[in-house]
Motif scaffolding. Structure first.
Motif, mmCIF file in Angstrom:
data_model
loop_
_atom_site.group_PDB
_atom_site.id
_atom_site.type_symbol
_atom_site.label_atom_id
_atom_site.label_comp_id
_atom_site.label_asym_id
_atom_site.label_seq_id
_atom_site.Cartn_x
_atom_site.Cartn_y
_atom_site.Cartn_z
ATOM 1 N N ASN A 1 25.212 28.147 36.691
ATOM 2 C CA ASN A 1 24.135 28.680 37.535
ATOM 3 C C ASN A 1 24.066 27.963 38.876
ATOM 4 O O ASN A 1 23.728 28.574 39.895
ATOM 5 C CB ASN A 1 22.806 28.578 36.804
ATOM 6 N N ALA A 2 24.377 26.668 38.901
ATOM 7 C CA ALA A 2 24.418 25.938 40.174
ATOM 8 C C ALA A 2 25.518 26.496 41.068
ATOM 9 O O ALA A 2 25.343 26.637 42.287
ATOM 10 C CB ALA A 2 24.637 24.449 39.913
ATOM 11 N N LEU A 3 26.677 26.819 40.476
ATOM 12 C CA LEU A 3 27.755 27.445 41.246
ATOM 13 C C LEU A 3 27.336 28.813 41.758
ATOM 14 O O LEU A 3 27.611 29.167 42.916
ATOM 15 C CB LEU A 3 29.006 27.569 40.365
ATOM 16 N N ILE A 4 26.632 29.579 40.927
ATOM 17 C CA ILE A 4 26.184 30.906 41.343
ATOM 18 C C ILE A 4 25.214 30.812 42.521
ATOM 19 O O ILE A 4 25.257 31.632 43.446
ATOM 20 C CB ILE A 4 25.552 31.638 40.147
ATOM 21 N N MET A 5 24.355 29.800 42.532
ATOM 22 C CA MET A 5 23.457 29.609 43.674
ATOM 23 C C MET A 5 24.246 29.319 44.945
ATOM 24 O O MET A 5 23.899 29.786 46.040
ATOM 25 C CB MET A 5 22.483 28.469 43.389
ATOM 26 N N THR A 6 25.344 28.566 44.827
ATOM 27 C CA THR A 6 26.180 28.273 45.992
ATOM 28 C C THR A 6 26.907 29.527 46.462
ATOM 29 O O THR A 6 27.013 29.780 47.672
ATOM 30 C CB THR A 6 27.189 27.165 45.642
ATOM 31 N N LEU A 7 27.401 30.334 45.527
ATOM 32 C CA LEU A 7 28.036 31.598 45.896
ATOM 33 C C LEU A 7 27.013 32.547 46.523
ATOM 34 O O LEU A 7 27.336 33.297 47.452
ATOM 35 C CB LEU A 7 28.676 32.236 44.669
ATOM 36 N N ALA A 8 25.780 32.508 46.029
ATOM 37 C CA ALA A 8 24.721 33.334 46.622
ATOM 38 C C ALA A 8 24.420 32.894 48.050
ATOM 39 O O ALA A 8 24.121 33.720 48.919
ATOM 40 C CB ALA A 8 23.462 33.266 45.759
ATOM 41 N N THR A 9 24.512 31.581 48.314
ATOM 42 C CA THR A 9 24.330 31.073 49.677
ATOM 43 C C THR A 9 25.391 31.646 50.603
ATOM 44 O O THR A 9 25.106 32.066 51.736
ATOM 45 C CB THR A 9 24.404 29.537 49.679
ATOM 46 N N PHE A 10 26.640 31.667 50.128
ATOM 47 C CA PHE A 10 27.742 32.232 50.902
ATOM 48 C C PHE A 10 27.503 33.722 51.160
ATOM 49 O O PHE A 10 27.648 34.206 52.298
ATOM 50 C CB PHE A 10 29.045 32.010 50.134
#
Length: 443
Positions: free
Chosen positions: A360-369
């Protein structure tokens, strides 16, 4: 009315999401995500890291976050071609790979998100003071009735997460959206967030930064860290256990009182306070507002006056910004709440899809992108005369970008190994799409 005849064609191919071509240019022309991941992360066999990341970024830019949504595009020729992919993963493969590689992918994609803003040379608007605003804030994400790792009680009273986000400029470029457990206090590990965010903000602008923070960050270590980073700030004061009568007396002595209505008086003044932290002495300006009410807003007279106390720490000198201007600058910090809602609703990530915290932390970073790509596409195509008919605006919501450009219908034609997107003659978004495509294609 006439009835329609419903058919499916075997010879013609149409797409309802032609806007992914713009996302593909962001990932493969302005950046080269596939090449970066190939050289950074070792892969012995299977679908490349680049295709895994591109597939999920494509879903996010269509407003979808669940892994199963990828099944609708597994046999979609356009989805694969527009994003520059060799293979489209299945839902189970997508979930498995993101789970397995979350810890190694996260720092790489965090850097790629910042690199995109640098390479795209995005504009960063300044405030009237000549500063560029850097708004940092925590917001809750409701993930109640789940057993996901890290879900706990947030300050809003729901079970979920409490990520911390940083937005730069009046455009709202997102420099970070770090996932945190719901019960984690906003000040916990906040100094590490500042150490990551401020240098990245300085890559995008040469103007002075004005960091704006809520009262949850009212601590001497926060102010000292910001001074050491050579940035200005406005930080909401948290008046813990203050003597309200004492502050009222100070306001009577030096405040400038105004009476906006009968039974309400407002005093505004500032003072310099000296504090010591780790052997070093600091001088900070504190803007204070005292409100005394003897009649409430309904016209009811109060037996005991109601006293309200507010304050703001700032490094802005009184000669540069008057007390009321400092409050007005801080009030604009509330704009970041709009950006939070775009993450949660427009990108559909309030209820994160994985049970694992790292994923989920990775998904938040991908969502930032994804957020930054959509924001940039909206800025270069949906603001001004080329935009489809809408009210004038300085920026567009991500939902508007998704509706007007991502879900633009077109016919895909393949001739002589060339791909053509053919739009309807009366397509209202064609000109905006055309301008954005050629702007992004030129790098």
């Amino acid at each position: 009315m006439k009835r329609f005849i419903l058919e499916q064609s075997n010879s013609e191919f149409y797409t309802s999401h032609s806007g992914l071509a713009l996302i593909g240019l962001c990932m493969n022309t302005i950046l080269n995500i596939g090449k970066t991941l190939k050289h950074t992360l070792l892969l012995r066999h299977g679908i490349s890291h680049g295709d895994i990341v591109k597939a999920y970024l494509g879903l996010l830019c269509l407003g979808k976050s669940d892994f199963d949504a990828i099944e609708n595009y597994r046999h979609d020729q356009y989805f694969k071609a527009s994003l520059g992919m060799d293979q489209v993963p299945s839902a189970s493969r997508l979930r498995q790979r993101l789970d397995a590689d979350a810890d190694t992918l996260l720092p790489v994609m965090y850097e790629q998100s910042i690199e995109f803003l640098v390479e795209a040379k995005v504009p960063v608007s300044e405030l009237s003071t000549g500063h560029v605003a850097l708004d940092i804030d925590v917001f809750p994400m409701d993930n109640s009735k789940t057993h996901k790792e890290g879900v706990s009680r947030t300050y809003k009273g729901d079970d979920g997460y409490a990520p911390i986000a940083a937005y730069l400029g009046q455009e709202g470029w997102c420099l970070a959206c770090e996932l945190r457990e719901g019960s984690m206090h906003c000040q916990n590990e906040f100094l590490y967030t500042l150490e990551r965010v401020i240098p990245n903000a300085q890559k995008l602008t040469t103007a002075s930064l004005l960091v704006r923070l809520d009262s949850g960050h009212d601590a001497i270590e926060t102010r000292a860290t910001l001074v050491a980073a050579h940035v200005d700030f406005i930080l909401k004061w948290n008046p813990r256990r203050q003597d309200l009568e004492g502050w009222l007396a100070q306001a009577e002595a030096q405040g400038h009182w105004e009476s906006p209505r009968e039974g309400k008086r407002v005093a505004l003044f500032s003072r310099i306070e000296t504090q010591t932290y780790q052997g070093q002495t600091y001088r900070f300006r504190k803007v204070i507002r005292v409100i005394e009410r003897t009649i409430d807003k309904h016209g009811q007279q109060l037996l005991i006056p109601d006293i309200e106390l507010e304050g703001w720490w700032t490094t802005l000198a009184e000669t540069d910004q008057a007390d009321n201007q400092v409050i007005a600058l801080y009030r604009d910090h509330a704009t970041s709440e709009q950006f939070h809602s775009e993450f949660k609703t427009d990108l559909d990530i309030e209820r994160l899809p994985s049970g694992k915290f790292a994923t989920n932390a990775l998904i938040m970073t991908l969502a930032t992108f994804s957020y930054n790509m959509l924001r940039w596409i909206g800025l270069i195509s949906l603001v001004g005369d080329i935009s489809p008919v809408r009210h004038p605006a300085k920026r567009r919501r991500l939902r508007t970008v998704i509706q007007e450009l991502m879900y633009l219908a077109a016919r895909l034609i393949e001739t002589s190994r060339r791909l053509t997107l053919r739009f309807c003659r009366h397509c209202p978004g064609y000109l905006a799409f055309y301008v954005a495509y050629h702007r992004l294609a030129s790098g």
